[in-house]
Design a protein around this motif. Structure first.
Motif, PDB file in Angstrom:
ATOM      1  N   THR A 158     105.087   5.247  68.029  1.00 41.33           N
ATOM      2  CA  THR A 158     104.085   6.297  68.180  1.00 41.33           C
ATOM      3  C   THR A 158     104.746   7.525  68.810  1.00 41.33           C
ATOM      4  O   THR A 158     105.823   7.439  69.381  1.00 41.33           O
ATOM      5  CB  THR A 158     102.912   5.823  69.072  1.00 41.33           C
ATOM      6  OG1 THR A 158     103.410   5.561  70.380  1.00 41.33           O
ATOM      7  CG2 THR A 158     102.278   4.564  68.518  1.00 41.33           C
ATOM      8  N   CYS A 187      97.090   5.207  62.853  1.00 43.18           N
ATOM      9  CA  CYS A 187      98.337   5.308  63.616  1.00 43.18           C
ATOM     10  C   CYS A 187      98.688   3.992  64.294  1.00 43.18           C
ATOM     11  O   CYS A 187      99.857   3.604  64.345  1.00 43.18           O
ATOM     12  CB  CYS A 187      98.202   6.374  64.698  1.00 43.18           C
ATOM     13  SG  CYS A 187      98.469   8.035  64.076  1.00 43.18           S
ATOM     14  N   HIS A 231      96.705  -7.032  60.462  1.00 44.48           N
ATOM     15  CA  HIS A 231      96.214  -5.766  59.931  1.00 44.48           C
ATOM     16  C   HIS A 231      94.937  -5.996  59.141  1.00 44.48           C
ATOM     17  O   HIS A 231      94.804  -6.991  58.424  1.00 44.48           O
ATOM     18  CB  HIS A 231      97.275  -5.140  59.017  1.00 44.48           C
ATOM     19  CG  HIS A 231      96.755  -3.983  58.223  1.00 44.48           C
ATOM     20  ND1 HIS A 231      96.901  -3.876  56.863  1.00 44.48           N
ATOM     21  CD2 HIS A 231      96.075  -2.883  58.621  1.00 44.48           C
ATOM     22  CE1 HIS A 231      96.340  -2.754  56.451  1.00 44.48           C
ATOM     23  NE2 HIS A 231      95.827  -2.140  57.488  1.00 44.48           N
ATOM     24  N   HIS A 239     107.379   0.119  69.315  1.00 44.01           N
ATOM     25  CA  HIS A 239     106.532   0.832  68.352  1.00 44.01           C
ATOM     26  C   HIS A 239     107.070   2.247  68.173  1.00 44.01           C
ATOM     27  O   HIS A 239     107.996   2.665  68.864  1.00 44.01           O
ATOM     28  CB  HIS A 239     105.072   0.840  68.806  1.00 44.01           C
ATOM     29  CG  HIS A 239     104.855   1.401  70.168  1.00 44.01           C
ATOM     30  ND1 HIS A 239     104.764   2.739  70.398  1.00 44.01           N
ATOM     31  CD2 HIS A 239     104.732   0.799  71.376  1.00 44.01           C
ATOM     32  CE1 HIS A 239     104.586   2.949  71.682  1.00 44.01           C
ATOM     33  NE2 HIS A 239     104.566   1.782  72.306  1.00 44.01           N
ATOM     34  N   TYR A 289      98.174   1.057  63.440  1.00 44.93           N
ATOM     35  CA  TYR A 289      98.722   0.059  62.512  1.00 44.93           C
ATOM     36  C   TYR A 289     100.095   0.532  62.034  1.00 44.93           C
ATOM     37  O   TYR A 289     101.104  -0.137  62.212  1.00 44.93           O
ATOM     38  CB  TYR A 289      97.766  -0.155  61.343  1.00 44.93           C
ATOM     39  CG  TYR A 289      98.422  -0.760  60.125  1.00 44.93           C
ATOM     40  CD1 TYR A 289      99.167  -1.945  60.226  1.00 44.93           C
ATOM     41  CD2 TYR A 289      98.316  -0.157  58.873  1.00 44.93           C
ATOM     42  CE1 TYR A 289      99.785  -2.499  59.117  1.00 44.93           C
ATOM     43  CE2 TYR A 289      98.932  -0.710  57.765  1.00 44.93           C
ATOM     44  CZ  TYR A 289      99.661  -1.876  57.891  1.00 44.93           C
ATOM     45  OH  TYR A 289     100.273  -2.417  56.792  1.00 44.93           O
ATOM     46  N   VAL A 290     100.130   1.719  61.468  1.00 43.73           N
ATOM     47  CA  VAL A 290     101.342   2.180  60.786  1.00 43.73           C
ATOM     48  C   VAL A 290     102.508   2.343  61.772  1.00 43.73           C
ATOM     49  O   VAL A 290     103.613   1.851  61.537  1.00 43.73           O
ATOM     50  CB  VAL A 290     101.056   3.502  60.047  1.00 43.73           C
ATOM     51  CG1 VAL A 290     102.313   4.045  59.397  1.00 43.73           C
ATOM     52  CG2 VAL A 290      99.968   3.281  58.992  1.00 43.73           C
ATOM     53  N   THR A 313      93.635   0.107  59.675  1.00 41.18           N
ATOM     54  CA  THR A 313      94.660   1.069  59.260  1.00 41.18           C
ATOM     55  C   THR A 313      94.519   2.378  60.034  1.00 41.18           C
ATOM     56  O   THR A 313      93.418   2.850  60.267  1.00 41.18           O
ATOM     57  CB  THR A 313      94.511   1.393  57.758  1.00 41.18           C
ATOM     58  OG1 THR A 313      94.235   0.199  57.059  1.00 41.18           O
ATOM     59  CG2 THR A 313      95.766   2.035  57.210  1.00 41.18           C
ATOM     60  N   ASN A 356      96.789   9.558  61.466  1.00 40.79           N
ATOM     61  CA  ASN A 356      97.877   8.980  60.686  1.00 40.79           C
ATOM     62  C   ASN A 356      98.123   9.709  59.377  1.00 40.79           C
ATOM     63  O   ASN A 356      99.246   9.794  58.900  1.00 40.79           O
ATOM     64  CB  ASN A 356      97.572   7.504  60.418  1.00 40.79           C
ATOM     65  CG  ASN A 356      98.654   6.848  59.615  1.00 40.79           C
ATOM     66  OD1 ASN A 356      99.791   6.795  60.044  1.00 40.79           O
ATOM     67  ND2 ASN A 356      98.301   6.370  58.437  1.00 40.79           N
ATOM     68  N   THR A 357      97.060  10.250  58.791  1.00 39.76           N
ATOM     69  CA  THR A 357      97.226  10.937  57.517  1.00 39.76           C
ATOM     70  C   THR A 357      97.254  12.462  57.710  1.00 39.76           C
ATOM     71  O   THR A 357      96.824  13.211  56.859  1.00 39.76           O
ATOM     72  CB  THR A 357      96.152  10.500  56.514  1.00 39.76           C
ATOM     73  OG1 THR A 357      94.926  10.300  57.216  1.00 39.76           O
ATOM     74  CG2 THR A 357      96.534   9.209  55.831  1.00 39.76           C
ATOM     75  N   THR A 400     104.038  -1.116  63.128  1.00 42.35           N
ATOM     76  CA  THR A 400     104.518  -2.211  62.282  1.00 42.35           C
ATOM     77  C   THR A 400     105.613  -1.734  61.333  1.00 42.35           C
ATOM     78  O   THR A 400     105.449  -1.756  60.132  1.00 42.35           O
ATOM     79  CB  THR A 400     103.363  -2.806  61.437  1.00 42.35           C
ATOM     80  OG1 THR A 400     102.703  -1.728  60.780  1.00 42.35           O
ATOM     81  CG2 THR A 400     102.400  -3.586  62.275  1.00 42.35           C
ATOM     82  N   THR A 401     106.700  -1.303  61.909  1.00 44.85           N
ATOM     83  CA  THR A 401     107.874  -1.044  61.088  1.00 44.85           C
ATOM     84  C   THR A 401     108.390  -2.403  60.596  1.00 44.85           C
ATOM     85  O   THR A 401     108.251  -3.401  61.308  1.00 44.85           O
ATOM     86  CB  THR A 401     108.940  -0.342  61.937  1.00 44.85           C
ATOM     87  OG1 THR A 401     108.315   0.774  62.575  1.00 44.85           O
ATOM     88  CG2 THR A 401     110.087   0.166  61.082  1.00 44.85           C
TER      89      THR A 401
END
Ligand SMILES: Cc1ncc(C[n+]2csc(CCOP(=O)(O)OP(=O)(O)O)c2C)c(N)n1
Ligand code: SF4
Length: 394
Positions: free
Chosen positions: A31, A60, A79, A29, A62-63, A58, A152-153, A66-67
């Motif tokens: 992170t 951190c 997801h 992952h 998730y994003v 959705t 995440n955002t 999952t590259t």
């Protein structure tokens, strides 16, 4: 009434030696270094074992997990929309039950775990989680990982962001030093009070991994819908060196800011450090020891520490159940009259006005001296304060 199906036999994990060696959330992952939101994923998957389906809201987890064409998840993972952890958990548990009833898949116990961040769970997904906790015919666990922001955002304020913390939505200014003026929402307490049929609700932190894994197993063993809330230090959003993640998680417990407990069939028991504090075997550390290690509180002055300390003291000294049930007992006993029997002394509305600017209780601390009687930092002396890292400018 329909009863939940069978649950897996999962022994308690009382020591790290009892933890399985197998990993179901692996490397791969992306992170951040020191991320204490990915650690609970690993511990949760380890405790739950291979017969588990994980659903991820959705955020951190998730994003960053999952590259394209890679994933750390060894168990089946899906997801789900931000805010939909509760609905996805119920849908999956109901789908499995229907497929088993129709003989389309083997009839066996399977863990359904839906995780969500504090933004997805404590804010926009709260109603779906509440609905899931009333669906007592399904076995599922809602696992809220709380890094106290929409990480995440780019670290926006969430309903779990502590009072006074710097986020991209609440930078301290010259006129208003404190821009995040809401006290953190008490989500596990709220869910426990409102869902008495839920058999298991707990708080944990990956800084206490054995306690956390044991709680995951206890939730999955309990059957029906269950909920666990974990506090996860986030180096990016909290502004500290990643090597301090576990230390900060422990300090949140030692200062009494974040309590550890579990509620089994409506009976609450404190665990770990919180139990030691609640039973008088350990003294709470000043909240300042926790706050001053984080750059997101680097703008705090004495009066802000004093206000924060007062709010935490109130949780311990005035709440019906310390840090959990946010009411204090106040007489006289008079349920029908104008004087309520149980009064929430905690909610102060100093200078509140229905016509003008709402008042804020922390303003009464403005008189607290900012004299540098100890190694003290003010806005111009951050470099003298080694533990607080400057904002990384998110
Ligand atoms: C309905 C919806 N609104 C906004 C977004 C944009 N978005 C993606 S992740 C995220 C933040 C989620 O925060 P949190 O649930 O706390 O998880 P964290 O990022 O901290 O892991 C947002 C706002 C989205 N994906 N869906
Ligand atoms: S921003 Fe915070 S929660 Fe997100 S991956 Fe980095 S350390 Fe983890």
């Amino acid at each position: 009434m329909e009863t939940p199906g069978r649950v897996l036999k999962l022994d308690p994990i009382r020591s790290i030696k009892k933890a399985p060696v197998e990993e179901y959330f692996e490397s791969g992952h992306r992170t951040c270094q020191g991320c204490l939101s990915s650690l609970p994923m690993r511990l949760m998957a380890k405790a739950a074992g291979p017969r588990t389906i994980v659903l991820g809201s959705t955020g951190c987890m998730y994003v960053a997990n999952t590259t394209y064409m890679t994933t750390p998840w060894v168990v089946p993972w899906m997801h789900t929309q931000l805010g939909a952890a509760g609905s996805a958990a119920v849908g999956t548990a109901a789908g499995l039950k229907a497929l088993m009833r129709k003989g389309k898949i083997k009839d066996e116990p399977i863990n359904v775990i839906a995780f969500c961040g504090d933004g997805g769970g404590a804010d926009m997904g709260l109603s779906a989680i509440s609905a899931a906790l009333t669906d007592i015919e399904y076995n599922l666990l809602i696992f809220l990982y709380d890094n106290e922001s929409y990480a995440n955002t780019d670290i926006q304020t969430s309903g779990q962001t502590p009072w006074g913390a710097v986020t991209t939505f609440s930078p301290p200014g010259k006129k208003h030093r404190i821009m995040q003026r809401r006290w953190k929402k008490n989500v596990p307490g709220m869910l426990a009070a409102g869902h008495p049929d839920t058999r298991y609700i707990a708080s944990g932190t990956p800084a206490m991994p054995v306690d956390m894994m044991d709680k995951v197993r206890a939730a999955l063993r309990a059957g029906g819908p269950t909920y666990i809330h974990v506090l996860d230090p986030c180096p990016k959003g909290w502004h500290y060196d990643p090597e301090h993640s576990v230390e900060l998680g422990k300090l949140a417990l030692e200062t009494g800011i974040y309590p550890l407990y579990e509620i089994k069939d409506g009976v609450l028991e404190f665990t770990g450090i919180t139990k030691q504090i609640a039973t008088g075997r350990r003294r709470r550390k000043p909240v300042r020891e926790y706050l001053e290690k984080q750059g997101r509180f680097a703008h705090f002055k004495n009066q802000d520490y004093a206000y924060f300390q007062k709010k935490v003291d109130e949780m311990w000294e005035q709440w019906i159940i310390p840090c959990v049930v946010a009411f204090s007992y106040g007489g006289p006993i008079n349920i029908t009259g104008s004087e309520p029997r149980v009064r929430n002394k905690n909610v102060e509305r100093v200078n509140a006005s229905w016509t003008g600017e709402p008042g804020h209780a922390h303003e009464q601390y403005e008189g607290v001296s900012d004299a540098p009687s100890e190694p003290w930092r003010d806005d111009n002396r951050l470099d003298e304060y080694p533990n607080a890292l400057p904002s990384t400018g998110h």
